[in-house]
Design an enzyme around this catalytic site. Structure first.
Site, mmCIF file in Angstrom:
data_model
loop_
_atom_site.group_PDB
_atom_site.id
_atom_site.type_symbol
_atom_site.label_atom_id
_atom_site.label_comp_id
_atom_site.label_asym_id
_atom_site.label_seq_id
_atom_site.Cartn_x
_atom_site.Cartn_y
_atom_site.Cartn_z
ATOM 1 N N GLU A 423 62.714 -27.067 -45.602
ATOM 2 C CA GLU A 423 63.610 -27.265 -44.531
ATOM 3 C C GLU A 423 63.006 -28.404 -43.511
ATOM 4 O O GLU A 423 62.391 -28.096 -42.638
ATOM 5 C CB GLU A 423 64.055 -26.000 -43.892
ATOM 6 C CG GLU A 423 64.988 -26.229 -42.734
ATOM 7 C CD GLU A 423 65.073 -24.867 -42.021
ATOM 8 O OE1 GLU A 423 64.864 -23.754 -42.475
ATOM 9 O OE2 GLU A 423 66.000 -24.909 -40.903
ATOM 10 N N ASP A 496 62.681 -22.145 -42.409
ATOM 11 C CA ASP A 496 62.199 -21.280 -41.158
ATOM 12 C C ASP A 496 62.754 -19.762 -41.113
ATOM 13 O O ASP A 496 63.550 -19.478 -41.718
ATOM 14 C CB ASP A 496 62.908 -21.987 -39.872
ATOM 15 C CG ASP A 496 62.248 -23.376 -39.841
ATOM 16 O OD1 ASP A 496 61.161 -23.801 -40.473
ATOM 17 O OD2 ASP A 496 62.818 -24.303 -38.975
ATOM 18 N N ASP A 498 64.221 -18.325 -38.738
ATOM 19 C CA ASP A 498 65.075 -18.141 -37.944
ATOM 20 C C ASP A 498 66.674 -18.029 -38.694
ATOM 21 O O ASP A 498 66.929 -18.123 -39.732
ATOM 22 C CB ASP A 498 65.150 -19.076 -36.665
ATOM 23 C CG ASP A 498 65.381 -20.683 -37.339
ATOM 24 O OD1 ASP A 498 65.549 -20.591 -38.705
ATOM 25 O OD2 ASP A 498 65.097 -21.524 -36.783
ATOM 26 N N ASP A 500 69.167 -20.147 -38.728
ATOM 27 C CA ASP A 500 69.395 -21.379 -39.437
ATOM 28 C C ASP A 500 68.682 -21.571 -40.674
ATOM 29 O O ASP A 500 69.280 -21.942 -41.704
ATOM 30 C CB ASP A 500 68.862 -22.845 -38.551
ATOM 31 C CG ASP A 500 70.148 -23.227 -37.662
ATOM 32 O OD1 ASP A 500 71.118 -22.442 -37.584
ATOM 33 O OD2 ASP A 500 69.927 -24.161 -36.810
#
Ligand code: TTJ
Length: 633
Positions: A423, A496, A498, A500
């Site tokens: 990503e 990641d 998180d 997203d």
């Protein structure tokens, strides 16, 4: 003489159950959370069999406060008499002899049973203790076991006017890594079982926090289809449903089309999800294509000069369930979830063809909509094909020029090659300098890559990120997929930690599930596990991959003198050395292999999040916020 036989049997029994305790994975797949939950399915499946035989309509499953499980049914009860061959009670046989389930009673199908279908004795062997009570003949009978051994012979402990079987067990914590039951996992499974067993009420009670759920579907798989389509817009109201029986094959089929473009047909054999399909699915597809075309010709909706509608076009936007019950299923394929029995194909074909023709003649409006939708799909496909043949097809699917963003590896043997889908360009940059050039390729992906829910394949090919992946993999896509040409046998998603990142991972998993299902089934898709925390003390670095690990590390090294404690928000915060050390070095990293269930879960989440209805999206986000994070596997 009888005594000798009994002794010999005793020895065999002990050896059998001992083998289960020695190699539990061989019998229940694993001793992780999955195996733990599998124990419940093994027991419940016995009650479901009794329901399928027509003698039971209610099953109550309780998760107790100590994470023990009880299952109660209102069937005839396991026979309490002495088993003629073994010289012990039938109850004892069921709980102490491997594969004894359903061996007696005769008649009817022994139809359910999980992936392993190994029986109650395995559960007994892997339980700290197990109590069974049988309600029959006005009496309550009870027997007790510990780690598979009898601790109390069967005896009458009271009176009752009910009939049924009650089993209460506590999984052995010295065998299972995880002994905490998850309500949602059991809920998912029993809802599916209830859909597949119409008229059976399954009650799930969680005594730890007083949660209760009851599943009961009079309409069976018709309601299953309705449920699957609930976040979508159906294009006609009446779901097609039929059931039939021929040569001891029981069949139920239901389907309904929605406005979307995806084909979602789930097939089951004896309540087991056959994710790889098989002869039952093939028979259904053939019947559907043939019957719709026959009807369209008969009604002159297809002119003589026009070509037949293809199966693919007819199945665009279909949601369907096909469920068969057979006495001796043969399972094949990568994950042993593909039905092999060849006789089933023609049986399903003939029952569906006959019933579907009747349905279409009785519901000409529905027939018209299906034909129109298929015709539109055919046109779109035709137009896309032409455009693709002219421009993209060559470049995307056959082109061997690799994308510029790809940092390829030098090795050419796919079995030794891996590709990291990373990503963001910055993390992509770190990964490129960190990697082992010989075997590790890096493909950075930018932003939210695609919306596969609403796009047909041809539209998706307009996305550069998608084209890059397809070209890099080198194996084509969807119907053109050729696994032999795949350039990497490990495709690793690195996103990641998180929200997203979780979203992108869900998107990618959905993409693989819909267009690269065979790669998932082959176990070629993985998820990288970057650490969540870095702790530094006395120039030594410690990495923690979850909160529990962080606690353990802090407890071990002490909280004094810690010079740094960092929670990683993204891969970009790690320098190449750290990324290599923690996440990419094959010697030290952990990869989680994606299985087909993960991909299905991603697809469900994705449909709810991205489908065309707004309300379910809100509902879903509220109810499943937790699950989305759980999917962070
Ligand atoms: C077998 O044939 C005679 C009548 O009873 C049949 C039978 O075994 N029924 C039965 C078994 N009902 N329920 C079970 C059962 C339920 C649970 C929860 C667990 C087990 C191992 C069996």
């Amino acid at each position: 003489m009888a005594a000798t036989t009994y002794d010999e049997n005793q020895i065999q029994i002990l050896e059998g159950l001992q083998a289960v305790r020695k190699r539990p994975g061989m019998y229940i797949g694993s001793t992780s959370q999955k195996g733990l939950h599998h124990l419940v399915y093994e027991i419940v499946d016995n009650a479901v069999d009794e329901a399928l035989a027509g003698f039971c309509n209610t099953v109550v499953v309780t998760i107790h406060s100590d994470n023990s499980i009880s299952v109660l049914d209102n069937g005839r009860g396991i026979p309490v008499g002495i088993h003629p061959d073994k010289g012990i009670s039938a109850v004892e046989v069921v709980f102490t002899i491997l594969h004894a389930g359903g061996k007696f009673g005769g008649g009817g199908y022994k139809v359910s049973g999980g992936l392993h279908g190994v029986g109650a004795s395995v559960v007994n062997a892997l339980s700290n203790w197990l109590v069974v009570q049988i309600y029959t003949n006005g009496k309550i009978y009870e027997q007790r076991f510990a780690k598979g051994n009898v601790t109390q012979d069967i005896k009458i402990i009271g009176d009752t006017n009910k009939t049924g079987t009650f089993v209460h067990f506590k999984p052995d914590e010295t065998i299972f890594e995880d002994t905490v039951y998850e309500f949602n996992i059991l809920k998912q499974r029993f809802q599916e079982t209830a859909f597949l067993t119409k008229g059976l009420k399954i009650k799930l009670i969680d005594d730890r926090d007083n949660t209760k759920k009851t599943f009961y579907y009079e309409g069976g798989i018709s309601e299953f289809v309705f449920h699957l389509n609930k976040n979508k817009t159906a294009v006609y109201e009446d779901t097609f449903y039929c059931e039939g029986e021929k040569d001891d094959v029981l069949l139920e089929v239901a389907f309904q089309h929605n406005e979307g473009y995806n084909e979602n047909i789930f097939s089951f054999v004896n309540n087991i999800n056959t994710r790889e399909g098989g002869t039952h699915l093939a028979g259904f597809k053939n019947a559907l294509t043939k019957t719709i075309n026959d009807y369209a010709r008969k009604m002159n909706a297809l002119k003589e000069t026009e070509k037949n509608l293809t199966g693919e076009d007819i199945r665009e936007g279909i949601t369907g369930i096909i469920s068969v019950k057979i006495s001796e299923p043969q399972f094949e394929g990568q994950t042993k979830t593909k039905l092999g029995n060849s006789e089933v194909r023609a049986i399903v074909d003939s029952i569906v063809s006959e019933n579907l023709m009747i349905f279409l003649e009785r519901n000409p409006q529905v027939a018209k909509i299906i034909i129109q939708k298929s015709t539109m799909a055919a046109r779109a496909r035709d137009a896309a094909r032409k455009a693709r043949d002219l421009t993209r097809r060559k470049s995307v699917l056959e082109n061997s020029t690799l994308p510029g963003k790809l940092a390829d590896c030098s090795e050419r043997d796919p079995a030794k090659c891996e590709i990291y889908l990373v990503e963001g360009d910055s993390a992509g940059g770190s990964a490129k300098s960190a990697r082992s050039r010989q075997t590790q390729a890096i493909l950075p992906l930018r932003g939210k890559i695609l919306n596969v829910e609403k796009a047909r394949l041809d539209k998706m090919l307009a996305s550069e990120e998608i084209r890059n992946m397809i070209t890099a993999f080198g194996a084509g896509i969807n119907e053109d997929l050729n696994i032999e040409k795949l350039r990497y046998h490990k495709i690793i998603l690195m996103t990641d930690a998180d929200v997203d990142g979780a979203h992108i991972r869900t998107l990618l998993l959905t993409f693989f599930y819909r267009f690269y299902r065979d790669l998932v089934l082959n176990g070629y898709i993985y998820i990288a596990q970057p650490p969540l925390y870095l702790v530094e003390k006395n120039k030594k670095k410690y990495y923690a991959y979850n909160d529990r690990e962080l606690e353990n590390i802090l407890a071990e090294i002490g909280r004094q003198g810690i010079s740094r404690m960092q929670r990683y928000k993204g891969l970009g915060e790690m320098n190449p050395d750290q990324l290599w050390e923690t996440t990419m070095n094959p010697e030290t990293r952990t990869l989680v292999r994606v299985n087909i269930d993960d991909a299905v879960a991603a697809d469900e989440i994705f449909t709810a999040l991205m489908g065309d209805k707004v309300e379910p999206r809100k509902e879903f986000i509220k109810e499943y916020a937790k699950l989305v994070t759980n999917l962070d596997i």
